[in-house]
Motif scaffolding. Structure first.
Motif, PDB file in Angstrom:
ATOM      1  N   GLY A   1     -25.438  18.020  -9.262  1.00  0.00           N
ATOM      2  CA  GLY A   1     -26.644  17.781 -10.034  1.00  0.00           C
ATOM      3  C   GLY A   1     -26.384  17.252 -11.426  1.00  0.00           C
ATOM      4  O   GLY A   1     -27.208  17.431 -12.330  1.00  0.00           O
ATOM      5  N   SER A   2     -25.254  16.560 -11.627  1.00  0.00           N
ATOM      6  CA  SER A   2     -24.835  16.169 -12.965  1.00  0.00           C
ATOM      7  C   SER A   2     -24.332  14.730 -13.008  1.00  0.00           C
ATOM      8  O   SER A   2     -23.667  14.266 -12.072  1.00  0.00           O
ATOM      9  CB  SER A   2     -23.723  17.109 -13.450  1.00  0.00           C
ATOM     10  OG  SER A   2     -23.219  16.707 -14.701  1.00  0.00           O
TER      11      SER A   2
ATOM     12  N   ALA B   1     -16.352  14.844 -22.305  1.00  0.00           N
ATOM     13  CA  ALA B   1     -17.519  13.966 -22.144  1.00  0.00           C
ATOM     14  C   ALA B   1     -18.821  14.762 -22.231  1.00  0.00           C
ATOM     15  O   ALA B   1     -19.614  14.789 -21.273  1.00  0.00           O
ATOM     16  CB  ALA B   1     -17.435  13.219 -20.814  1.00  0.00           C
ATOM     17  N   PRO B   2     -19.088  15.419 -23.343  1.00  0.00           N
ATOM     18  CA  PRO B   2     -20.320  16.219 -23.453  1.00  0.00           C
ATOM     19  C   PRO B   2     -21.585  15.385 -23.303  1.00  0.00           C
ATOM     20  O   PRO B   2     -22.624  15.901 -22.877  1.00  0.00           O
ATOM     21  CB  PRO B   2     -20.209  16.825 -24.854  1.00  0.00           C
ATOM     22  CG  PRO B   2     -19.312  15.906 -25.609  1.00  0.00           C
ATOM     23  CD  PRO B   2     -18.324  15.423 -24.593  1.00  0.00           C
ATOM     24  N   GLU B   3     -21.504  14.088 -23.624  1.00  0.00           N
ATOM     25  CA  GLU B   3     -22.692  13.237 -23.539  1.00  0.00           C
ATOM     26  C   GLU B   3     -23.176  13.040 -22.104  1.00  0.00           C
ATOM     27  O   GLU B   3     -24.311  12.611 -21.873  1.00  0.00           O
ATOM     28  CB  GLU B   3     -22.401  11.871 -24.181  1.00  0.00           C
ATOM     29  CG  GLU B   3     -21.483  10.960 -23.387  1.00  0.00           C
ATOM     30  CD  GLU B   3     -19.989  11.304 -23.528  1.00  0.00           C
ATOM     31  OE1 GLU B   3     -19.159  10.618 -22.891  1.00  0.00           O
ATOM     32  OE2 GLU B   3     -19.677  12.251 -24.277  1.00  0.00           O
ATOM     33  N   LEU B   4     -22.323  13.367 -21.113  1.00  0.00           N
ATOM     34  CA  LEU B   4     -22.719  13.225 -19.713  1.00  0.00           C
ATOM     35  C   LEU B   4     -23.584  14.392 -19.234  1.00  0.00           C
ATOM     36  O   LEU B   4     -24.179  14.313 -18.161  1.00  0.00           O
ATOM     37  CB  LEU B   4     -21.485  13.102 -18.820  1.00  0.00           C
ATOM     38  CG  LEU B   4     -20.639  11.839 -19.014  1.00  0.00           C
ATOM     39  CD1 LEU B   4     -19.421  11.874 -18.106  1.00  0.00           C
ATOM     40  CD2 LEU B   4     -21.470  10.580 -18.764  1.00  0.00           C
TER      41      LEU B   4
ATOM     42  N   SER C   1     -28.238  21.892 -20.726  1.00  0.00           N
ATOM     43  CA  SER C   1     -26.955  22.424 -20.243  1.00  0.00           C
ATOM     44  C   SER C   1     -25.940  22.466 -21.375  1.00  0.00           C
ATOM     45  O   SER C   1     -25.206  23.450 -21.545  1.00  0.00           O
ATOM     46  CB  SER C   1     -26.416  21.562 -19.100  1.00  0.00           C
ATOM     47  OG  SER C   1     -27.323  21.491 -18.036  1.00  0.00           O
ATOM     48  N   ARG C   2     -25.896  21.397 -22.140  1.00  0.00           N
ATOM     49  CA  ARG C   2     -24.934  21.310 -23.243  1.00  0.00           C
ATOM     50  C   ARG C   2     -25.196  22.404 -24.280  1.00  0.00           C
ATOM     51  O   ARG C   2     -24.263  23.073 -24.741  1.00  0.00           O
ATOM     52  CB  ARG C   2     -25.026  19.929 -23.877  1.00  0.00           C
ATOM     53  CG  ARG C   2     -23.918  19.611 -24.864  1.00  0.00           C
ATOM     54  CD  ARG C   2     -23.873  18.126 -25.186  1.00  0.00           C
ATOM     55  NE  ARG C   2     -25.133  17.636 -25.737  1.00  0.00           N
ATOM     56  CZ  ARG C   2     -25.917  16.746 -25.132  1.00  0.00           C
ATOM     57  NH1 ARG C   2     -25.571  16.255 -23.948  1.00  0.00           N
ATOM     58  NH2 ARG C   2     -27.034  16.323 -25.693  1.00  0.00           N
ATOM     59  N   THR C   3     -26.451  22.610 -24.614  1.00  0.00           N
ATOM     60  CA  THR C   3     -26.793  23.647 -25.591  1.00  0.00           C
ATOM     61  C   THR C   3     -26.423  25.032 -25.082  1.00  0.00           C
ATOM     62  O   THR C   3     -25.879  25.864 -25.823  1.00  0.00           O
ATOM     63  CB  THR C   3     -28.302  23.596 -25.906  1.00  0.00           C
ATOM     64  OG1 THR C   3     -28.611  22.325 -26.473  1.00  0.00           O
ATOM     65  CG2 THR C   3     -28.690  24.696 -26.872  1.00  0.00           C
ATOM     66  N   ARG C   4     -26.696  25.282 -23.811  1.00  0.00           N
ATOM     67  CA  ARG C   4     -26.396  26.599 -23.245  1.00  0.00           C
ATOM     68  C   ARG C   4     -24.896  26.853 -23.203  1.00  0.00           C
ATOM     69  O   ARG C   4     -24.428  27.948 -23.545  1.00  0.00           O
ATOM     70  CB  ARG C   4     -27.000  26.706 -21.842  1.00  0.00           C
ATOM     71  CG  ARG C   4     -26.884  28.083 -21.226  1.00  0.00           C
ATOM     72  CD  ARG C   4     -27.708  28.164 -19.957  1.00  0.00           C
ATOM     73  NE  ARG C   4     -27.402  29.355 -19.191  1.00  0.00           N
ATOM     74  CZ  ARG C   4     -27.872  29.594 -17.971  1.00  0.00           C
ATOM     75  NH1 ARG C   4     -28.711  28.728 -17.398  1.00  0.00           N
ATOM     76  NH2 ARG C   4     -27.540  30.699 -17.318  1.00  0.00           N
ATOM     77  N   LEU C   5     -24.122  25.848 -22.822  1.00  0.00           N
ATOM     78  CA  LEU C   5     -22.670  26.007 -22.778  1.00  0.00           C
ATOM     79  C   LEU C   5     -22.090  26.177 -24.176  1.00  0.00           C
ATOM     80  O   LEU C   5     -21.187  26.996 -24.404  1.00  0.00           O
ATOM     81  CB  LEU C   5     -22.035  24.819 -22.075  1.00  0.00           C
ATOM     82  CG  LEU C   5     -22.285  24.721 -20.565  1.00  0.00           C
ATOM     83  CD1 LEU C   5     -21.809  23.383 -20.021  1.00  0.00           C
ATOM     84  CD2 LEU C   5     -21.601  25.870 -19.827  1.00  0.00           C
ATOM     85  N   GLN C   6     -22.603  25.404 -25.125  1.00  0.00           N
ATOM     86  CA  GLN C   6     -22.116  25.537 -26.498  1.00  0.00           C
ATOM     87  C   GLN C   6     -22.429  26.927 -27.049  1.00  0.00           C
ATOM     88  O   GLN C   6     -21.590  27.550 -27.707  1.00  0.00           O
ATOM     89  CB  GLN C   6     -22.759  24.457 -27.382  1.00  0.00           C
ATOM     90  CG  GLN C   6     -22.227  23.056 -27.125  1.00  0.00           C
ATOM     91  CD  GLN C   6     -23.025  21.998 -27.867  1.00  0.00           C
ATOM     92  OE1 GLN C   6     -24.218  22.158 -28.130  1.00  0.00           O
ATOM     93  NE2 GLN C   6     -22.363  20.895 -28.198  1.00  0.00           N
TER      94      GLN C   6
END
Length: 479
Positions: free
Chosen positions: A102-103, A338-341, A346-351
């Motif tokens: 899904g990414s 590649a955080p922009e992918l 998702s990026r906010t939650r992982l960070q």
């Protein structure tokens, strides 16, 4: 032989009925696959349950099934899922077929081999229709899904659940005969609840995780998702068992789960989970449906008693403290490379999870042990536990993606609902969500039946007894 089924109604059959009809010559596997492909073409553009439809592969496999039946090849036709058109969450590796998770980060990921679950399904005669949509990296909360936002067939604009969103939606829309999702903290049971399906999370180690892209190593589990309890038992029996490619899998023998469905639960002791059944913020229709399920089980001969497990009230917070930090660790390389992918949510939650102090995760791990001890104590007194699968029916998509307004809003939307399904993976124990009714305005309600480690057979026996006493599972979404 003339078929008693039209091509249009084949898709409404259970997996078991489909396989039996193919064996008896009522229709062919090719007929079944074509029926599903026509329906996918007609309505999945709106529902968006599939990422990849394996049209040619499915038709080729169906031709092989029909040929095996024509030859009288018992070794092929005896498979528990012979001829059943199934679909798999796109978190499971499939040889030569995109596995996107899904990414956008996995847009070119084409595995060289099948996940063990996939290979076992194929060995049992199942036909792979395609790969199903999901929240990015099986996390939930994706703001801008790259393959479209799946809609709940029961009501457009509402979620079919996360993260196995496509698995639930495809079942509710009758776009596959059975599916397999993945359940880390409720990602299989939640969509089953919202979509009026059956979704089982097995005992940790019961099913191989080889070839499943991980979200949280401590709690990931394949999740059979089906139209009926009988189908769930067949799929579970097919994919369970030791796998040398996953040394964490149990070597316990796999029971005949289908054969255990005798409908007799007389004398069974069932606990009503006080904290999860009496939460003040629960939707009143969910409370009503859960109590009605317990009344039905009592009428079938079960003994119902109250059981208190105090730590279930904060199981959602415990779960996030473990799963999100583990997920952040597993995605560290991707976040650096590649955080922009990744989707912005998702990026906010992982960070955010990567910043959780070690002492907080440590406390969560200790709380997990204490929660498991409470479950172990409960199962010394009762055979099964019953609670809602979710405290409310399927919400609208915009309710999930709206900005948080307060600490209480975070508690309600991020922790509260996760306590209902998150408590079982924290304890390493199995649970199934079954259709338990509908709200007054027609949204499905799932009720959860859980048991001690490796008690899947007992869970399914009670679920089957309830299913046979009701008709909720026969209701069709308006698509």
């Amino acid at each position: 032989m003339t078929s008693s089924h039209t091509h249009d109604d084949i898709v409404f059959l259970s997996a078991e009925a489909t396989s039996d009809a193919i064996r008896s010559g009522d229709f062919t596997a090719t007929d079944a696959v074509n029926a599903y492909l026509r329906r996918i073409d007609a309505i999945d553009g709106e529902i968006k349950s599939y990422i990849t439809v394996c049209r040619e592969e499915a038709l080729g496999a169906a031709a092989d099934v029909d040929e095996a039946l024509r030859r009288g090849d018992d070794s092929a036709t005896n498979g528990a899922l012979f001829g059943v058109p199934m679909a798999i969450k796109d978190q499971f590796n499939t040889e030569g077929i995109l596995t996107s998770n899904g990414s956008r980060a996995y847009a070119d990921h084409v595995p060289a081999e099948d996940a063990t679950v996939v290979s076992r399904l194929k060995s049992a005669g199942a036909i792979l229709l395609g790969k199903l949509n999901l929240s990015e990296l099986a996390m939930g909360g994706t703001a801008d899904p790259p393959y479209g936002t799946p809609h709940n067939p029961w009501r457009r604009g509402h979620t079919p659940g996360e993260s196995s969103s496509g698995s639930g939606a495809a079942l509710a829309a009758h776009l596959c005969a059975a599916s397999v999702g993945e359940d880390t903290g409720g990602s299989g049971r939640g969509p089953a609840s919202y979509c009026n399906a059956v979704g089982l999370r097995p005992t940790f180690t019961r099913i191989s995780r080889h070839g499943i892209t991980p979200m949280c190593w401590f709690m990931d589990a394949a999740s059979p998702m089906t139209k009926t309890v009988e189908d769930c038992a067949r799929v579970l029996g097919t994919v369970s068992g030791y796998d040398p490619m996953d040394p964490t899998t149990s070597r316990r023998p796999v029971p005949d789960y289908r054969g255990m469905l005798d409908g007799d639960i007389r004398g069974m002791k069932i606990g009503r989970m006080t904290e999860l059944c009496d939460a003040p913020d629960m939707h009143p229709d969910v409370r009503r449906a859960t109590d009605a399920v317990l009344e039905t089980l009592a009428g079938l001969g079960a003994e119902i008693t109250e059981v208190s497990l105090p730590l279930t009230e904060i199981a959602g917070a415990i779960f996030v403290g473990i799963a999100d930090t583990e997920g952040a660790g597993a995605r560290d390389g991707l976040m650096r490379r590649a955080p922009e992918l990744l989707d912005r949510a998702s990026r906010t939650r992982l960070q955010s999870a990567s910043l959780v102090p070690a002492k907080v995760q440590n406390r969560a791990m200790k709380a997990r042990v204490l929660l498991r001890l409470q479950f172990e104590e409960a199962f010394r007194e009762v055979d099964l536990l019953v609670s809602p699968t979710a405290p409310y029916p399927a919400p609208r998509h915009d309710a999930l993606t709206a900005p948080f307004e307060s600490a209480d809003d975070v508690r309600q939307r991020f922790f509260f609902r996760r306590s209902y399904t998150g408590c079982y993976p924290l304890a390493g124990m199995p649970a199934v969500s079954i259709p338990g009714g509908f709200t007054e305005d027609g949204l499905p309600i799932g009720v959860q039946v859980g048991g001690a480690p490796f008690a899947e057979g007992t869970i399914l026996r009670a679920a089957y007894a309830y299913q046979e006493a009701t008709d909720w599972h026969t209701q069709r979404a308006p698509v």
